[in-house]
Design a protein around this motif. Structure first.
Motif, PDB file in Angstrom:
ATOM      1  N   PRO A 176       0.823  -1.210   0.000  1.00  0.00           N
ATOM      2  CA  PRO A 176       0.000   0.000   0.000  1.00  0.00           C
ATOM      3  C   PRO A 176       0.861   1.266   0.000  1.00  0.00           C
ATOM      4  N   ASP A 252      -6.548   0.479  -0.936  1.00  0.00           N
ATOM      5  CA  ASP A 252      -5.877   0.992   0.270  1.00  0.00           C
ATOM      6  C   ASP A 252      -5.934  -0.049   1.391  1.00  0.00           C
ATOM      7  N   GLN A 254      -4.660  -2.158   3.915  1.00  0.00           N
ATOM      8  CA  GLN A 254      -3.395  -2.205   4.666  1.00  0.00           C
ATOM      9  C   GLN A 254      -2.922  -3.628   4.948  1.00  0.00           C
ATOM     10  N   MET A 257       0.412  -4.849   3.576  1.00  0.00           N
ATOM     11  CA  MET A 257       1.718  -4.478   4.142  1.00  0.00           C
ATOM     12  C   MET A 257       2.405  -5.722   4.727  1.00  0.00           C
ATOM     13  N   VAL A 281       3.515   1.905   6.310  1.00  0.00           N
ATOM     14  CA  VAL A 281       2.504   1.986   5.250  1.00  0.00           C
ATOM     15  C   VAL A 281       2.841   0.904   4.212  1.00  0.00           C
ATOM     16  N   SER A 284       6.440  -2.591   7.474  1.00  0.00           N
ATOM     17  CA  SER A 284       6.374  -2.319   8.917  1.00  0.00           C
ATOM     18  C   SER A 284       7.777  -2.086   9.488  1.00  0.00           C
TER      19      SER A 284
END
Ligand code: CP
Length: 319
Positions: A176, A252, A254, A257, A281, A284
């Motif tokens: 993302p 979007d 998340q 990630m 984002v 991590s």
């Protein structure tokens, strides 16, 4: 090699990787190769790693590097054939590029895509006009669609890190981001992985994020990130905007990630990213700050990739 714009300019990929690794072992082995020569580095867009690693690489070869932030400090360039220049552009590339060809022995250029007009961006009009009019070798420091110096450094990183006899499983995993980014790094990494052929290469991304298939032929492509990560040796994390709905940010979620939890399905995979990275984002903190991360080593290898390419271009021009 005449220019370095994509992997298709490279005659022998393993030999170029070996050359980069040889420079890493002995940076000054060709310290006189570029003596009396100059590389002009034109930046139409920002950079940290590409700019500095290219300068260091040039210096290691005895070459003088002159950097010009043409996007911020130069005349606004026109690239349109037959343009009536009564707007904001001041100088045509047809006039500027041949002059740069007189000042320098190699020209290196960074120019990002607009992400508004796919046909225009994928025509690579900016960099190809410099190739056409400068009359000297041109290196892409990241163009509208590709980032080959990054990909060469990535391949150096993979080959020097993986010591087993079998092929590594390498996964390019979409991540993302808060804004739409070019497809350059992903296109280029995919193109190099497919051309190299030394890995089981998998691309995973949400629906709507398929890359141009010109760069992904030979790759396994899946929307299932967990399946892609299973038994991976390397995970290359990167955001890109949609190619299909050009330049759009469609997802979007998340959960794309990469986290330490997701890495449990891998073979203790090493994690790569070209940088700059948006922490927490795209990737991590727990991954970036862990032993999985190769991002600093990878960025360090940008010097040796650039040095190998500059060296090839200089040696190709020797009588
Ligand atoms: N990876 C990369 O190209 O970094 P810069 O944008 O800082 O040059």
């Amino acid at each position: 090699m005449k220019h370095f714009l994509s992997v298709t300019d490279v005659i022998d990929i393993p030999a170029l990787v070996a050359k980069a690794r040889a420079y890493k072992n002995d940076p000054f082995r060709d310290k006189s190769l570029g003596s009396g020569k100059r590389i002009g580095c034109l930046f139409l867009n920002p950079s940290l790693r590409t700019r500095l690693s290219t300068q260091v690489a040039a210096q290691n070869l005895g070459l003088e590097a002159i950097v010009f932030n043409v996007g911020a400090e130069g005349w606004a360039l026109e690239f349109g054939d037959g343009a009536i220049m009564n707007g904001t552009t001041v100088e045509h590339v047809k006039d500027a590029a041949p002059i740069l060809g007189l000042y320098f022995d190699i020209l290196a250029i960074r120019t990002f895509p607009s992400l508004k007009d796919r046909e225009e961006d994928y025509s690579e009009r900016y960099i190809s006009q410099f190739v056409k009019y400068a009359g000297i070798p041109v290196i892409s420091l990241e163009s509208a669609t590709l980032h080959p110096l990054q990909s060469l450094a990535d391949l150096v990183t993979i080959t020097e890190t993986f010591a087993e006899i079998r092929k590594p499983k390498v996964v390019l995993s979409w991540a993302p981001h808060v804004k739409p980014l070019p497809q350059c790094v992903a296109n280029s990494f995919a193109e190099w992985m497919c051309a190299w052929g030394g890995a089981d290469f998998v691309i995973t991304h949400p629906e709507g994020y398929a890359l141009n298939e010109r760069f992904t032929r030979g790759a396994t492509i899946t929307h299932n990130q967990d399946a892609a990560l299973t038994d991976a040796d390397f995970v290359y994390v990167k955001n890109w905007s949609s190619y299909e709905q050009y330049g759009q940010l469609l997802c979007d979620d998340q959960s794309w990630m990469l986290t330490l939890g997701k890495l449990k399905a891998t073979r203790n995979a090493r994690v790569m990213h070209c940088l700059p990275v948006r922490r927490n984002v795209e990737l991590s903190d727990e991954v970036l700050d862990s032993a999985h991360s190769l991002v600093t080593q990878e960025a360090g290898n940008r010097v040796w990739a650039a040095q190998a390419v500059i060296s090839e271009l200089l040696q190709s021009r020797q009588p």
